[in-house]
Design a protein around this motif. Sequence first.
Motif, PDB file in Angstrom:
ATOM      1  N   LEU A   1       0.798  -1.212   0.000  1.00 53.02           N
ATOM      2  CA  LEU A   1       0.000   0.000   0.000  1.00 53.02           C
ATOM      3  C   LEU A   1       0.836   1.268   0.000  1.00 53.02           C
ATOM      4  O   LEU A   1       0.737   2.084  -0.897  1.00 53.02           O
ATOM      5  CB  LEU A   1      -0.938  -0.010   1.197  1.00 53.02           C
ATOM      6  N   VAL A   2       1.693   1.405   1.003  1.00 58.65           N
ATOM      7  CA  VAL A   2       2.414   2.668   1.140  1.00 58.65           C
ATOM      8  C   VAL A   2       3.351   2.882  -0.037  1.00 58.65           C
ATOM      9  O   VAL A   2       3.377   3.946  -0.643  1.00 58.65           O
ATOM     10  CB  VAL A   2       3.175   2.718   2.474  1.00 58.65           C
TER      11      VAL A   2
ATOM     12  N   LEU B   1       1.421   3.791  -3.053  1.00 61.18           N
ATOM     13  CA  LEU B   1       0.836   5.124  -2.956  1.00 61.18           C
ATOM     14  C   LEU B   1       1.851   6.209  -3.218  1.00 61.18           C
ATOM     15  O   LEU B   1       1.575   7.179  -3.909  1.00 61.18           O
ATOM     16  CB  LEU B   1       0.252   5.337  -1.560  1.00 61.18           C
ATOM     17  N   THR B   2       3.052   6.024  -2.653  1.00 62.78           N
ATOM     18  CA  THR B   2       4.047   7.070  -2.856  1.00 62.78           C
ATOM     19  C   THR B   2       4.532   7.047  -4.289  1.00 62.78           C
ATOM     20  O   THR B   2       4.894   8.080  -4.836  1.00 62.78           O
ATOM     21  CB  THR B   2       5.257   6.888  -1.913  1.00 62.78           C
ATOM     22  N   ALA B   3       4.504   5.856  -4.904  1.00 59.47           N
ATOM     23  CA  ALA B   3       4.992   5.754  -6.278  1.00 59.47           C
ATOM     24  C   ALA B   3       4.099   6.514  -7.225  1.00 59.47           C
ATOM     25  O   ALA B   3       4.484   6.854  -8.316  1.00 59.47           O
ATOM     26  CB  ALA B   3       5.078   4.303  -6.700  1.00 59.47           C
TER      27      ALA B   3
ATOM     28  N   VAL C   1      -2.783   6.833  -6.493  1.00 58.11           N
ATOM     29  CA  VAL C   1      -3.696   5.703  -6.600  1.00 58.11           C
ATOM     30  C   VAL C   1      -5.121   6.188  -6.742  1.00 58.11           C
ATOM     31  O   VAL C   1      -5.936   5.598  -7.413  1.00 58.11           O
ATOM     32  CB  VAL C   1      -3.542   4.758  -5.401  1.00 58.11           C
TER      33      VAL C   1
ATOM     34  N   TRP D   1      -6.324   7.553   3.583  1.00 55.77           N
ATOM     35  CA  TRP D   1      -5.075   7.606   2.823  1.00 55.77           C
ATOM     36  C   TRP D   1      -4.069   8.510   3.527  1.00 55.77           C
ATOM     37  O   TRP D   1      -2.892   8.175   3.668  1.00 55.77           O
ATOM     38  CB  TRP D   1      -5.363   8.130   1.410  1.00 55.77           C
TER      39      TRP D   1
ATOM     40  N   VAL E   1      -2.638   6.560   6.455  1.00 57.11           N
ATOM     41  CA  VAL E   1      -1.631   5.552   6.094  1.00 57.11           C
ATOM     42  C   VAL E   1      -0.287   6.204   5.816  1.00 57.11           C
ATOM     43  O   VAL E   1       0.757   5.762   6.308  1.00 57.11           O
ATOM     44  CB  VAL E   1      -2.091   4.753   4.858  1.00 57.11           C
ATOM     45  N   MET E   2      -0.326   7.286   5.026  1.00 54.02           N
ATOM     46  CA  MET E   2       0.933   7.933   4.650  1.00 54.02           C
ATOM     47  C   MET E   2       1.628   8.548   5.864  1.00 54.02           C
ATOM     48  O   MET E   2       2.836   8.401   6.039  1.00 54.02           O
ATOM     49  CB  MET E   2       0.663   9.034   3.619  1.00 54.02           C
TER      50      MET E   2
ATOM     51  N   TRP F   1      -5.219  16.413  -6.476  1.00 54.39           N
ATOM     52  CA  TRP F   1      -6.340  15.523  -6.799  1.00 54.39           C
ATOM     53  C   TRP F   1      -7.679  16.224  -6.601  1.00 54.39           C
ATOM     54  O   TRP F   1      -8.577  16.112  -7.424  1.00 54.39           O
ATOM     55  CB  TRP F   1      -6.294  14.270  -5.948  1.00 54.39           C
TER      56      TRP F   1
ATOM     57  N   ARG G   1      14.046  12.388  -3.479  1.00 57.31           N
ATOM     58  CA  ARG G   1      14.706  11.197  -3.965  1.00 57.31           C
ATOM     59  C   ARG G   1      16.216  11.338  -4.023  1.00 57.31           C
ATOM     60  O   ARG G   1      16.926  10.358  -4.009  1.00 57.31           O
ATOM     61  CB  ARG G   1      14.160  10.811  -5.334  1.00 57.31           C
TER      62      ARG G   1
END
Lengths: 296, 292
Positions: A285-286, A289-291, A294, B172, B175-176, B225, B291
């Motif tokens: 999931l995580v 999602l970060t990729a 979603v 969401w 979770v993040m 979004w 990154r």
Amino acid sequence: MTATLTRTATVSRRQVKARRRPDQVRSRLAAWIAVVLIGLFGMLPVYWLVATAFTPDDRAFSFPPSLFPTEITFDHFANLAENEQLFGYLVNSVIVSVVTAVLSVVISAYMAYAFSKFRYRGRKSLMHLVLASQMFPQALLLVTLYAVFSASGLLGSYTALILSFTTFTLPLCVWMLKGIFDTVPSSLMEAAAIDGASRLRTLHQIALPLAAPGLVAAGLFAFVRAWNDFVFALTLTDPDRQTLPPGLVHTYLGEFQTAWPDLMAASFVVSLPVIAAFMFLQRYLVGGLTAGAVKG
Amino acid sequence: MNTRKLSDGQFAWLLMIPGLALFLAIIAYPLASALVTGFFEQSLVRPGRAFAGLSNFADVLGGDFWPVLRNTLVFTIGATLIPFVIGYALALALNSGIRGSGFLRGLFLFPWVIPGVVVSFLWLWIFNANYGVLNGVLMELGFIETTVSWLGQPVTAMIAVIVTKTWASFPWMMVMLLAGLQTMPKELHEAASVDGAGAVRRFRSVTLPHMKGIAGIVLLLEFIWNFQHFDTIYVLTGGGPAGATKTFAVAVYDTAFKGFDLGHATALGGLWMLLLLVLVAFYLRRETKERS
């Protein structure tokens, strides 16, 4: 000397504990209050969906509604099973979502592999473009996709739906799979190359099998996204090619009186495959999602 | 094909051909043609078009654009900040070591996992003016005396779509943010504790700085979004009443598919996309920074 050191250490540890205890009780209490309050907000609607689906019509349309079921009926689910139109939407949903998922994974696997394992000019900019593309406004894309499909005679076909779904599943899969290929050690591929395997063979016989769980996860994400899409499916298809989300709108809304319990039963059924997919996907999931995005 | 003679870069490009072709055909080309169409007088249902210069843009800027921008911003800010606060509170709660937090995390995912259109149906039913459970509960509790038509009045309709979207997206966020909290070294908190920092101080000086990166990304993504969100608003209110919940997505959709006016739809859409591009550029810059 040693003794004093030990003693200060013990004292300070005790002090920490003493300080933490009331602190901890308070934070535990606050945590539970938050969980319960948000839990009510989060779970009551889900409860209401399920409760309505099992409530007889006459009770569902009484006001104020009874919050606890006094009578349970399976009629609404029986109604669904007998509705041939809905069954058609279901078949369309399965076909379109499965093909979208497979197509997206196959095409994006090669792209992600190229992004992950090779360094070349233009790579970074392309990766950014792919990432950015899923954030372009769908409603605008839809308007011109409609014109494109209309001109090419694809409008109303499964192909139009699958291609339009690919606009959001492809970037998602590329980014997820790039992350997966990044975790496959390059030394394995170098070893294969030394053994004389071609790059294509290395990709097919070493990298892809190693990435298989990730491929399945990306496919499931794509499946879910396609299964859930509303606006493309609403606009780009003929009524007999429509998937469940717009199909449910056509079946239940816009009439004089909506059959709410039937609609809730249908909603329940439509949600099941998605919920099942996410149970499998928990651990991705995580990362997934970060990729990329979603949910839009 | 013999790929042995190719350089690594050439081989990589070869692998990307199918993806790039699809990408160009269904994303890049339609979007580019959308931007061009904004300069034409064109119908969705009749062939042919006439060059219109900037007149579509002038019409849009003199009419729909500003109220639509206002609605979009109200919706976007509300539907980003509220679930953020809820998701953050929940993430902190689940990270505080309470029992069953793994199970609770899974349970709280439900609203987010449910298909968007089902979310819309469900809340449409909850907000229903005649039989809705919200009216029922509020009346039983004595907060209101007569039923309220939540979706029938401008202000409550906007609140309703924000609440619905909040419900669908706070998990969401949770979770993040929880993932972010779990990467925070425990020693930091213990050290701060030894130095005499209380819970509030530790939150401000340890947790918040650690969470800045992930919180920023989560807020930005959700903002992007929501800025283009369609489903919930379309099903719940269709942009009404009296255009009170008409956001860019709904306005572009309606102009194109109800008014069949492709020129105006794409002109409005082009302006909308410019605003989104700014946001996306922010996102890409942050992504690159994260990154590297």
